[in-house]
Design a protein around this motif. Structure first.
Motif, PDB file in Angstrom:
ATOM      1  N   THR A  10       0.830  -1.207   0.000  1.00 19.38           N
ATOM      2  CA  THR A  10       0.000   0.000   0.000  1.00 19.38           C
ATOM      3  C   THR A  10       0.866   1.261   0.000  1.00 19.38           C
ATOM      4  O   THR A  10       0.570   2.225  -0.719  1.00 19.38           O
ATOM      5  N   ILE A  19      -2.611   5.467  -5.743  1.00 18.41           N
ATOM      6  CA  ILE A  19      -3.748   5.684  -4.838  1.00 18.41           C
ATOM      7  C   ILE A  19      -3.526   6.988  -4.065  1.00 18.41           C
ATOM      8  O   ILE A  19      -2.406   7.479  -3.974  1.00 18.41           O
ATOM      9  N   TYR A  27      -7.203   0.112   0.495  1.00 19.95           N
ATOM     10  CA  TYR A  27      -6.261  -0.694  -0.285  1.00 19.95           C
ATOM     11  C   TYR A  27      -5.452  -1.647   0.595  1.00 19.95           C
ATOM     12  O   TYR A  27      -5.132  -2.752   0.187  1.00 19.95           O
TER      13      TYR A  27
END
Length: 195
Positions: A10, A19, A27
């Motif tokens: 992540t 992201i 996530y």
């Protein structure tokens, strides 16, 4: 281990700009869930290689993972304990395939596969405390569980008729495992709280 791996992935996604900061928790959970769902496959492949039954382990895990996803069953609370118990259970399952092949116990394996299919048809789906299924999901999961268990039972008998013994035993055991994991849930359902 999986939590730290999920956090690392992540962080990497965040660093690359894939992201945003708002999506980190989502996530992280998604990556963890993906890795955790891949554990049975990874463990089976490793155990199969160690026990010189790589192909059989791969064939066993396919029906197990697919049926289990929709049929549900017993879950352990701790992911560490789950990993160790699952690894032991999968190793025993691979050894059982070896026993079936060594002793040519296909009648016994067939009886277990048929009984297991009926258990899956009757009990599915079993939802967990962590993930309660809606009524629509219950109906869908029941249909998919029934279709998958009957499909793999059909494959099992076709492989038996074709005398592809190692594949048949592997698929048969792959049907038995999710049914075995549903049985403990019967006892939990029948437990009445004491006051």
């Amino acid at each position: 281990m999986l939590h730290s791996l999920s956090k690392s992935v992540t962080k990497w996604l965040l660093k690359t700009g894939a992201i945003s900061h708002n999506d980190v928790a989502l996530y992280e959970y998604a990556v963890y869930t993906f890795f955790f769902s891949m554990l049975p496959l990874t463990v089976s492949i490793c155990l199969g290689a160690l026990l010189h039954m790589f192909f059989e382990a791969l064939l066993m895990i396919l029906p197990f993972v697919l049926i289990r996803k929709f049929s549900g069953g017993f879950h352990l609370k701790s992911s560490r304990v789950c990993f160790f118990v699952s690894s032991l259970f999968l190793a025993l399952s691979i050894e059982f395939i070896k026993l079936v092949l060594t002793h040519k116990s296909f009648l016994f394996c067939s009886i277990l596969a048929v009984i297991s299919t009926f258990i899956i048809i009757i009990l599915s789906p079993i939802d967990s405390d962590e993930r309660k299924l809606s009524l629509a999901e219950q109906k869908l999961f029941k249909k998919v569980s029934i279709l998958l268990s009957l499909f793999f039972l059909g494959i099992y008998f076709i492989l038996l008729m074709l005398k592809i013994w190692n594949c048949a035993a592997s698929v048969g055991v792959g049907i038995v495992i999710p049914a075995l994991l549903q049985i403990p849930c019967l006892f939990r359902r029948n437990k009445k709280p004491t006051s």
